[in-house]
Design an enzyme around this catalytic site. Structure first.
Site, PDB file in Angstrom:
ATOM      1  N   ASP A 224       0.868  -1.173   0.000  1.00 23.08           N
ATOM      2  CA  ASP A 224       0.000   0.000   0.000  1.00 23.08           C
ATOM      3  C   ASP A 224       0.913   1.234   0.000  1.00 23.08           C
ATOM      4  O   ASP A 224       1.613   1.497   0.984  1.00 23.08           O
ATOM      5  CB  ASP A 224      -0.880  -0.046   1.261  1.00 23.08           C
ATOM      6  CG  ASP A 224      -1.884   1.095   1.329  1.00 23.08           C
ATOM      7  OD1 ASP A 224      -1.659   2.134   0.682  1.00 23.08           O
ATOM      8  OD2 ASP A 224      -2.885   0.937   2.062  1.00 23.08           O
ATOM      9  N   HIS A 225       0.899   1.947  -1.118  1.00 21.55           N
ATOM     10  CA  HIS A 225       1.853   3.051  -1.280  1.00 21.55           C
ATOM     11  C   HIS A 225       1.539   4.239  -0.371  1.00 21.55           C
ATOM     12  O   HIS A 225       2.346   5.151  -0.223  1.00 21.55           O
ATOM     13  CB  HIS A 225       1.886   3.484  -2.751  1.00 21.55           C
ATOM     14  CG  HIS A 225       3.215   4.024  -3.197  1.00 21.55           C
ATOM     15  ND1 HIS A 225       4.211   4.409  -2.323  1.00 21.55           N
ATOM     16  CD2 HIS A 225       3.716   4.233  -4.436  1.00 21.55           C
ATOM     17  CE1 HIS A 225       5.242   4.849  -3.003  1.00 21.55           C
ATOM     18  NE2 HIS A 225       4.978   4.751  -4.290  1.00 21.55           N
ATOM     19  N   ARG A 226       0.380   4.216   0.282  1.00 20.56           N
ATOM     20  CA  ARG A 226       0.087   5.271   1.264  1.00 20.56           C
ATOM     21  C   ARG A 226       0.908   5.064   2.524  1.00 20.56           C
ATOM     22  O   ARG A 226       1.146   6.003   3.288  1.00 20.56           O
ATOM     23  CB  ARG A 226      -1.408   5.250   1.648  1.00 20.56           C
ATOM     24  CG  ARG A 226      -2.344   5.609   0.510  1.00 20.56           C
ATOM     25  CD  ARG A 226      -3.771   5.348   0.902  1.00 20.56           C
ATOM     26  NE  ARG A 226      -4.015   3.936   1.214  1.00 20.56           N
ATOM     27  CZ  ARG A 226      -5.178   3.425   1.596  1.00 20.56           C
ATOM     28  NH1 ARG A 226      -6.231   4.217   1.729  1.00 20.56           N
ATOM     29  NH2 ARG A 226      -5.306   2.140   1.846  1.00 20.56           N
TER      30      ARG A 226
END
Ligand code: CAO
Length: 251
Positions: A224-226
């Site tokens: 999850d790039h967040r």
């Protein structure tokens, strides 16, 4: 600024298609599990900004130790999945952001102090992800026995929701089938999933300049790039590679 709801409203609707107009067809109802999984997979794919990091991990030493183990204790044979889970636990300790979930609202990260690993299992009614709990305190034999018991339950329709909850991270292994990489969908609320495909022998350059045949495991880490950035994903996978070469992995 882009108005996201307005943008989505402009997307073309998916029109119904009369497939029978093009030739013979047959309709098959999806199972209840497949319908449920479709909802979760679709939600996770759309709501989580996924990136998948691919790498090849040298498992020559690990595979030699596993062959020794299996020859020594044929009554409790191991696949590569159990040592992989142990190496994954050590990597989660070193990179706590991979053992986390975003809280609703998306501005707080919950860092987990437990090491429960979800394992994707193929069953006749669809894909299920039971969770092997307490992997930090289980022996390799216990991890393998838990996977076997949960997979048997999954395939026999006996898995409870509780047994599919509370994971730190998940693993999806297609190694028994082949493949060189894929893009697994994150099993929310996890923030990462590790996909592995088939170990294969690759000719590498040896220290003396000659050729050395090495056993390589292709790994595909979706994150999850967040929560996780690409550099940390690369570091995490390199750490995992180191753990898989550890002399104490099979102790
Ligand atoms: N490379 C080469 N061989 C591998 C391997 C790999 N990475 N991983 C497993 N194998 C071999 C095993 O050693 C075993 O060999 P033997 O028959 O010679 O002993 C054989 O493949 C079968 O292994 P297995 O699948 O029974 O056991 P596992 O521990 O690797 O996996 C389980 C268990 C339950 C995870 C697996 O059976 C399964 O269901 N995988 C499907 C996951 C899936 O569908 N993921 C996709 C999700 S996205 O749609």
């Amino acid at each position: 600024m882009t108005d996201v709801p307005a943008l989505l409203a402009k997307l073309a609707p998916t029109a119904p298609v009369d497939f029978a107009a093009f030739g013979a067809v047959e309709e098959v109802k999806l199972s209840r599990i497949q319908t449920l999984a479709a909802g979760f997979l679709g939600r996770n794919w759309v709501t989580i900004p996924h990136v998948t990091h691919h790498d090849d991990v040298d498992v020559t030493h690990c595979e030699a130790m596993r062959a020794e183990w299996n020859a020594r204790t044929p009554e409790s044979k191991l696949t590569i999945l159990s040592p992989l889970i142990r190496a994954l636990v050590a990597s989660l300790r070193a990179f706590p952001r991979f053992n986390a979930s975003l809280k609703e609202g998306g501005d707080t990260l919950v860092l987990k102090k437990y090491f429960n690993i979800g394992v994707a299992v193929e069953s006749p009614v669809g894909l299920l992800v039971p969770v092997v709990t307490g992997c930090d305190s289980k022996s390799l034999t216990e991890i393998a026995a838990s996977i076997a018991a949960l997979a048997a339950k999954a395939r026999g329709k006996g898995l409870s929701m509780a047994e599919m909850s509370g994971s730190s991270i998940s693993v999806s292994s297609l190694g028994h089938l082949g493949g060189t990489g894929f893009t697994p969908i994150i099993n929310a609320p996890d923030v990462a999933i590790l996909g592995v495909t088939a170990v294969r022998e690759i000719a590498c350059k040896a220290k003396d300049g000659g050729i050395a045949w090495r056993k390589m495991l292709p790994v595909s880490l979706s994150y999850d790039h967040r929560v996780i950035n690409g550099a940390d994903a690369a570091r995490f996978v390199r750490h995992l590679a180191g753990e898989l070469q550890s002399a104490t992995l099979f102790d």
